[in-house]
Enzyme design. Sequence first.
Site, PDB file in Angstrom:
ATOM      1  N   ARG A 255      17.666  10.280  -0.383  1.00 53.27           N
ATOM      2  CA  ARG A 255      16.216  10.050  -0.347  1.00 53.27           C
ATOM      3  C   ARG A 255      15.460  11.310   0.059  1.00 53.27           C
ATOM      4  NH1 ARG A 255      14.857   4.635  -0.965  1.00 53.27           N
ATOM      5  NH2 ARG A 255      16.581   3.234  -0.532  1.00 53.27           N
TER       6      ARG A 255
ATOM      7  N   HIS B  24       0.365  -4.717  -0.999  1.00 50.45           N
ATOM      8  CA  HIS B  24       1.568  -5.550  -0.955  1.00 50.45           C
ATOM      9  C   HIS B  24       1.178  -6.995  -1.272  1.00 50.45           C
ATOM     10  CE1 HIS B  24       5.588  -6.775   0.041  1.00 50.45           C
ATOM     11  NE2 HIS B  24       5.098  -7.729   0.805  1.00 50.45           N
TER      12      HIS B  24
ATOM     13  N   ASP C  30       6.160  -2.106   4.580  1.00 47.91           N
ATOM     14  CA  ASP C  30       5.072  -3.088   4.430  1.00 47.91           C
ATOM     15  C   ASP C  30       4.449  -3.437   5.772  1.00 47.91           C
ATOM     16  OD1 ASP C  30       5.545  -3.089   1.700  1.00 47.91           O
ATOM     17  OD2 ASP C  30       7.020  -4.691   1.843  1.00 47.91           O
TER      18      ASP C  30
HETATM   19  C1  GAR Z   1       1.555  -5.494  -7.783  1.00 42.68           C
HETATM   20  O1  GAR Z   1       1.539  -6.897  -7.742  1.00 42.68           O
HETATM   21  C2  GAR Z   1       1.735  -4.922  -6.393  1.00 42.68           C
HETATM   22  O2  GAR Z   1       1.093  -5.679  -5.400  1.00 42.68           O
HETATM   23  C3  GAR Z   1       3.222  -5.006  -6.233  1.00 42.68           C
HETATM   24  O3  GAR Z   1       3.749  -4.630  -7.475  1.00 42.68           O
HETATM   25  C4  GAR Z   1       2.817  -4.994  -8.493  1.00 42.68           C
HETATM   26  C5  GAR Z   1       2.553  -3.779  -9.346  1.00 42.68           C
HETATM   27  O4  GAR Z   1       1.806  -4.109 -10.490  1.00 42.68           O
HETATM   28  N1  GAR Z   1       3.691  -4.131  -5.185  1.00 42.68           N
HETATM   29  C6  GAR Z   1       4.777  -4.352  -4.456  1.00 42.68           C
HETATM   30  O5  GAR Z   1       5.481  -5.329  -4.600  1.00 42.68           O
HETATM   31  C7  GAR Z   1       5.057  -3.278  -3.419  1.00 42.68           C
HETATM   32  N2  GAR Z   1       6.033  -3.727  -2.486  1.00 42.68           N
HETATM   33  P1  GAR Z   1       1.019  -2.988 -11.278  1.00 42.68           P
HETATM   34  O6  GAR Z   1       2.037  -1.892 -11.632  1.00 42.68           O
HETATM   35  O7  GAR Z   1       0.531  -3.678 -12.497  1.00 42.68           O
HETATM   36  O8  GAR Z   1      -0.083  -2.467 -10.403  1.00 42.68           O
END
Ligand code: GAR
Length: 200
Positions: A66, A110, A146
């Site tokens: 990482r 989140h 988160d």
């Molecule tokens: C969104 O729902 C965001 O809240 C989530 O991924 C999706 C991305 O959609 N994020 C997480 O789960 C982060 N832990 P997008 O690429 O269409 O914005």
Amino acid sequence: MTKRVAILISGGGSNMVALAETMVGDHPARPVLVLSNDPEAGGLKKAQGLGIATVAVDHKPFGKDRASFETALSDALAAANPDIICLAGFMRILTPAFTAQWEGRMLNIHPSLLPKYKGLHTHARAIEAGDADHGCNVHEVTAALDDGPILGQARLPIRAGDTPDSLAARLLPLEHRLYPAVLRRFAAGSRERIDLQSEA
Ligand code: GAR
């Protein structure tokens, strides 16, 4: 002075588009880079369509290293010289060394009502728990996953018969309202919390 915003994505980038499209006119920030850890992420093309510089830093060649991945990430970011980083569906865990570098300048969205359901499968977990409500949070990023100061929350009721997909589909438009609203305030120097509620 106008703030420079880098948006980090891993997928379709709908939140990235919502952020970028609102950073116009008297908005205190402008998008300067969209970065994806997945070279195939659909959001990269969308960003290019919006005239935003893009870069892919593929995490795969770095394996479990990482630190080296984050060095490559930092190099790509340095070239764009952002003031603020918005994680928008960026699905890599960042190390404390990286988050410390950006503390107070990095936001995340989140899809759960934090502190509930950190990590993955948030929609399914809310339904399985029998929760009445679900939602999303925008928060400052700290070392813990988160976690970090909450800058905004959007809430919606879970309906009888909701599936993880139907719930996610109803939540997404709320994400697209909340994140730009929080970023606009944050870029103007305010950490005042924003709350949105959907009745449907
Ligand atoms: C969104 O729902 C965001 O809240 C989530 O991924 C999706 C991305 O959609 N994020 C997480 O789960 C982060 N832990 P997008 O690429 O269409 O914005």
